[in-house]
Design a protein around this motif. Sequence first.
Motif, PDB file in Angstrom:
ATOM      1  N   GLY A   1       5.080 -12.026 -17.720  1.00  0.00           N
ATOM      2  CA  GLY A   1       5.055 -13.311 -18.170  1.00  0.00           C
ATOM      3  C   GLY A   1       6.442 -13.873 -18.412  1.00  0.00           C
ATOM      4  N   ALA A   2       6.571 -15.242 -18.086  1.00  0.00           N
ATOM      5  CA  ALA A   2       7.430 -15.938 -19.299  1.00  0.00           C
ATOM      6  C   ALA A   2       7.264 -15.638 -20.958  1.00  0.00           C
ATOM      7  CB  ALA A   2       7.067 -17.312 -18.767  1.00  0.00           C
ATOM      8  N   ASP A   3       5.702 -15.470 -20.926  1.00  0.00           N
ATOM      9  CA  ASP A   3       5.748 -15.361 -22.563  1.00  0.00           C
ATOM     10  C   ASP A   3       5.562 -13.389 -23.037  1.00  0.00           C
ATOM     11  OD1 ASP A   3       3.757 -13.916 -21.235  1.00  0.00           O
ATOM     12  OD2 ASP A   3       1.540 -14.243 -21.644  1.00  0.00           O
ATOM     13  N   GLY A   4       6.549 -13.398 -22.429  1.00  0.00           N
ATOM     14  CA  GLY A   4       6.819 -11.667 -22.876  1.00  0.00           C
ATOM     15  C   GLY A   4       6.024  -9.980 -22.477  1.00  0.00           C
ATOM     16  N   ARG A   5       4.748 -11.083 -22.058  1.00  0.00           N
ATOM     17  CA  ARG A   5       3.979  -9.966 -22.036  1.00  0.00           C
ATOM     18  C   ARG A   5       3.319  -9.173 -21.012  1.00  0.00           C
ATOM     19  NH1 ARG A   5      -2.618 -11.769 -23.785  1.00  0.00           N
ATOM     20  NH2 ARG A   5      -1.878  -9.860 -23.698  1.00  0.00           N
ATOM     21  N   ARG A   6       3.332  -8.155 -20.952  1.00  0.00           N
ATOM     22  CA  ARG A   6       2.868  -6.868 -19.556  1.00  0.00           C
ATOM     23  C   ARG A   6       1.573  -7.425 -19.148  1.00  0.00           C
ATOM     24  NH1 ARG A   6       7.649  -2.681 -22.054  1.00  0.00           N
ATOM     25  NH2 ARG A   6       9.754  -4.432 -21.847  1.00  0.00           N
ATOM     26  N   TYR A   7       1.882  -6.847 -17.555  1.00  0.00           N
ATOM     27  CA  TYR A   7       0.421  -6.849 -17.557  1.00  0.00           C
ATOM     28  C   TYR A   7       0.073  -6.193 -16.184  1.00  0.00           C
ATOM     29  CZ  TYR A   7       0.127 -11.789 -19.281  1.00  0.00           C
ATOM     30  OH  TYR A   7      -0.080 -12.953 -20.122  1.00  0.00           O
ATOM     31  N   LEU A   8      -0.738  -4.578 -15.717  1.00  0.00           N
ATOM     32  CA  LEU A   8      -1.274  -3.729 -14.896  1.00  0.00           C
ATOM     33  C   LEU A   8      -1.402  -4.691 -13.908  1.00  0.00           C
ATOM     34  CD1 LEU A   8      -1.836  -0.711 -17.096  1.00  0.00           C
ATOM     35  CD2 LEU A   8       0.437  -1.346 -15.783  1.00  0.00           C
ATOM     36  N   ASP A   9      -1.006  -4.853 -12.914  1.00  0.00           N
ATOM     37  CA  ASP A   9      -1.094  -5.454 -11.735  1.00  0.00           C
ATOM     38  C   ASP A   9      -2.383  -4.958 -10.867  1.00  0.00           C
ATOM     39  OD1 ASP A   9      -1.066  -7.305  -9.343  1.00  0.00           O
ATOM     40  OD2 ASP A   9       1.121  -6.991  -9.094  1.00  0.00           O
ATOM     41  N   CYS A  10      -3.123  -4.724 -10.788  1.00  0.00           N
ATOM     42  CA  CYS A  10      -4.558  -4.424 -10.457  1.00  0.00           C
ATOM     43  C   CYS A  10      -4.687  -5.192  -8.742  1.00  0.00           C
ATOM     44  CB  CYS A  10      -5.273  -3.807 -10.813  1.00  0.00           C
ATOM     45  SG  CYS A  10      -5.873  -1.624 -10.941  1.00  0.00           S
ATOM     46  N   LEU A  11      -3.648  -6.486  -8.100  1.00  0.00           N
ATOM     47  CA  LEU A  11      -4.132  -6.861  -7.192  1.00  0.00           C
ATOM     48  C   LEU A  11      -3.377  -6.955  -6.342  1.00  0.00           C
ATOM     49  CD1 LEU A  11      -5.674  -9.590  -6.179  1.00  0.00           C
ATOM     50  CD2 LEU A  11      -3.999 -10.820  -7.255  1.00  0.00           C
TER      51      LEU A  11
ATOM     52  N   ILE B   1       0.418   4.178  -8.182  1.00  0.00           N
ATOM     53  CA  ILE B   1      -0.313   4.156  -9.588  1.00  0.00           C
ATOM     54  C   ILE B   1       0.374   5.261 -10.341  1.00  0.00           C
ATOM     55  CG2 ILE B   1      -2.669   4.187  -8.275  1.00  0.00           C
ATOM     56  CD1 ILE B   1      -2.782   3.045 -11.367  1.00  0.00           C
ATOM     57  N   THR B   2       0.622   5.797 -10.976  1.00  0.00           N
ATOM     58  CA  THR B   2       0.624   7.223 -11.819  1.00  0.00           C
ATOM     59  C   THR B   2      -0.708   7.084 -12.938  1.00  0.00           C
ATOM     60  OG1 THR B   2       1.842   5.803 -13.793  1.00  0.00           O
ATOM     61  CG2 THR B   2       3.657   6.443 -12.091  1.00  0.00           C
ATOM     62  N   ASP B   3      -0.422   8.705 -13.193  1.00  0.00           N
ATOM     63  CA  ASP B   3      -2.176   8.990 -14.142  1.00  0.00           C
ATOM     64  C   ASP B   3      -1.939   8.177 -14.904  1.00  0.00           C
ATOM     65  OD1 ASP B   3      -2.405  11.163 -12.107  1.00  0.00           O
ATOM     66  OD2 ASP B   3      -1.512  12.559 -13.036  1.00  0.00           O
ATOM     67  N   GLU B   4      -1.004   8.102 -15.967  1.00  0.00           N
ATOM     68  CA  GLU B   4      -1.245   7.106 -17.083  1.00  0.00           C
ATOM     69  C   GLU B   4      -1.813   6.007 -16.775  1.00  0.00           C
ATOM     70  OE1 GLU B   4       2.188   5.590 -20.857  1.00  0.00           O
ATOM     71  OE2 GLU B   4       3.343   7.366 -18.755  1.00  0.00           O
ATOM     72  N   GLN B   5      -0.694   5.498 -15.938  1.00  0.00           N
ATOM     73  CA  GLN B   5      -1.074   3.957 -15.342  1.00  0.00           C
ATOM     74  C   GLN B   5      -2.536   3.824 -15.101  1.00  0.00           C
ATOM     75  OE1 GLN B   5       1.483   3.186 -12.767  1.00  0.00           O
ATOM     76  NE2 GLN B   5       2.746   1.449 -13.727  1.00  0.00           N
ATOM     77  N   VAL B   6      -3.153   4.885 -13.978  1.00  0.00           N
ATOM     78  CA  VAL B   6      -4.486   5.065 -14.292  1.00  0.00           C
ATOM     79  C   VAL B   6      -5.777   4.799 -15.405  1.00  0.00           C
ATOM     80  CG1 VAL B   6      -6.596   7.053 -13.307  1.00  0.00           C
ATOM     81  CG2 VAL B   6      -4.615   6.149 -11.656  1.00  0.00           C
ATOM     82  N   ASP B   7      -5.212   5.581 -16.177  1.00  0.00           N
ATOM     83  CA  ASP B   7      -6.387   5.334 -17.267  1.00  0.00           C
ATOM     84  C   ASP B   7      -5.769   4.028 -18.169  1.00  0.00           C
ATOM     85  OD1 ASP B   7      -6.589   8.823 -17.422  1.00  0.00           O
ATOM     86  OD2 ASP B   7      -4.798   9.230 -18.771  1.00  0.00           O
ATOM     87  N   ALA B   8      -4.776   3.981 -18.245  1.00  0.00           N
ATOM     88  CA  ALA B   8      -4.742   2.139 -19.269  1.00  0.00           C
ATOM     89  C   ALA B   8      -5.702   1.480 -17.887  1.00  0.00           C
ATOM     90  CB  ALA B   8      -2.863   1.943 -18.475  1.00  0.00           C
ATOM     91  N   VAL B   9      -5.968   1.624 -16.892  1.00  0.00           N
ATOM     92  CA  VAL B   9      -6.335   0.540 -16.272  1.00  0.00           C
ATOM     93  C   VAL B   9      -8.165   0.696 -16.696  1.00  0.00           C
ATOM     94  CG1 VAL B   9      -7.348   0.069 -14.148  1.00  0.00           C
ATOM     95  CG2 VAL B   9      -4.953   0.001 -14.390  1.00  0.00           C
ATOM     96  N   LEU B  10      -8.497   1.910 -16.577  1.00  0.00           N
ATOM     97  CA  LEU B  10      -9.388   2.412 -16.694  1.00  0.00           C
ATOM     98  C   LEU B  10     -10.017   1.985 -17.844  1.00  0.00           C
ATOM     99  CD1 LEU B  10     -10.192   5.641 -14.556  1.00  0.00           C
ATOM    100  CD2 LEU B  10     -10.884   3.511 -14.238  1.00  0.00           C
ATOM    101  N   ASP B  11      -9.709   1.953 -19.352  1.00  0.00           N
ATOM    102  CA  ASP B  11      -9.399   1.924 -20.235  1.00  0.00           C
ATOM    103  C   ASP B  11      -9.534   0.181 -20.405  1.00  0.00           C
ATOM    104  OD1 ASP B  11      -9.429   4.272 -21.672  1.00  0.00           O
ATOM    105  OD2 ASP B  11      -7.556   4.892 -21.930  1.00  0.00           O
ATOM    106  N   ARG B  12      -8.838  -0.426 -20.053  1.00  0.00           N
ATOM    107  CA  ARG B  12      -8.628  -1.725 -20.460  1.00  0.00           C
ATOM    108  C   ARG B  12      -9.316  -2.224 -19.903  1.00  0.00           C
ATOM    109  NH1 ARG B  12      -2.127  -3.259 -19.840  1.00  0.00           N
ATOM    110  NH2 ARG B  12      -1.772  -1.686 -20.698  1.00  0.00           N
ATOM    111  N   LEU B  13     -10.920  -2.187 -18.549  1.00  0.00           N
ATOM    112  CA  LEU B  13     -10.878  -2.681 -17.616  1.00  0.00           C
ATOM    113  C   LEU B  13     -13.070  -1.844 -18.164  1.00  0.00           C
ATOM    114  CD1 LEU B  13     -11.867  -3.972 -15.306  1.00  0.00           C
ATOM    115  CD2 LEU B  13     -12.346  -1.851 -14.158  1.00  0.00           C
TER     116      LEU B  13
END
Length: 480
Positions: free
Chosen positions: A55-65, A437-449
């Motif tokens: 984002g313009a704020d410099g934050r990064r997001y994992l896009d599950c949409l 989606i990578t395995d690392e991203q899968v873990d990150a998505v599930l952890d955050r959710l």
Amino acid sequence: MTLAAEPATGPTVPAQTPGGDAVLRRQRVRESSARTYARSFPIVPVRANGMTVEGADGRRYLDCLSGAGTLALGHNHPVVLEAIRRTLDSGAPLHLLDLATAEKDDFTTALFESLPKEFAGQARVHFCGPAGTDAVEAALKLMQTATGRSGALAFTGAYHGMTAGALALTGNTAVKEPLPGGREVVRLPYPYAYRCPFGVGGETGADLAATYAERLLDDPSGGVVRPAAMILEAVQGEGGVVPAPDGWLREMRRITAERGIPLIVDEVQTGVGRTGAMWAVEHSGIVPDAMVLSKAIGGSLPLAVVVYREEYDGWRPGAHTGTFRGNTLAMAAGAATIRFVAAHGLAERAALVGARMAERLRALAGELPVIGDVRGRGLMLGVELVDPDAEPDACGARPAAPALAVRVREACLARGLIVELGGRYDAVLRLLPPLTITDEQVDAVLDRLADAIAAVAAGDAAGRSGASGEAAATASAGTR
């Protein structure tokens, strides 16, 4: 880009840079009040790569949409960018109505090679306007022309688009109530195990849905005039990620075939590997009379087509036209996407990764009673949130909790995760990650959710137990 989780606390709406704030203010002033995703995700994306959006704020997001399922390969995949650059550098015309081009010929070849062989061997394709709803309209018009009939059979929970004919087929009454009546549509029950329309659930509910449809069509006093077509989704997306049982789909194919009713399958969101097969119809083995395709087939660019059995090709020249049928860049990007998914076994990987994600989410449901149901197919998953203190119905389902779902979506965004809602009452968290989606991203998505759901549920529990305002606010830090 790092995939490390964002801090679990912080404001629901990330603080924007001055430029980002100004963009959001202008959007609110200039754009229609019908805007949707902009309300759910008040961020200003400036860069995107794969599953990561900055984002313009410099934050990064994992896009599950993933563009509501459009981005099969994620944002700016190299194979897509290369196809676009190659086409631009070639000097190929970018707009040619429906004239033949090398790019269109190549896309059509890639598409037909990906379709079930029994269907592709006798199929024709019509290039429509750029959106899936345009292709739905075209498919209906095609079958009305071929059969000389006008009505249609559609299902509860369906979503087929926002233009007049497609909207008439859509089940969501909220978007239809302000409008005058549309074309004649008979609404049939779609099997939904968790909230079974017959109150029994499971295979019995699906069997009843098929029996009801067949008997209604055969009842001379049932009030149903033989329609031009039946249209259905093999997995309802906007309807709450509800997969149709394969046996029920086979019954719908039998029922329509025996009665001379063309079957249209809407694969706008399920196509190009999303459900663990290249096309969702492959799970059941049915061969429809037409398939409506859009979203991922354009490789992130606008493209929509109807593929149908050639025996229905009764249109006269010019019977269904449109200015933007010849999107050269989308055809090049789409052909590259379809071939990449096939060559790298991404549909098969979607099945494996989706099963792994669903297993962990079901385990989470055992810990958090606000999760009423976890369902889906491949990388098309839904988590239905409910009121855990309410009495369950005959099928064991508790009332939907839409306000809780909104707070979970906000909590996910605060943790750097983009997920959207859908289903009845907008109480279903929908997960549509890219097939890459990578395995690392899968873990990150599930952890955050998991963290977001647990935090919001804890805040609600604190409120219900009479905790002080300060204690409740602490329990739900980062969610409001």
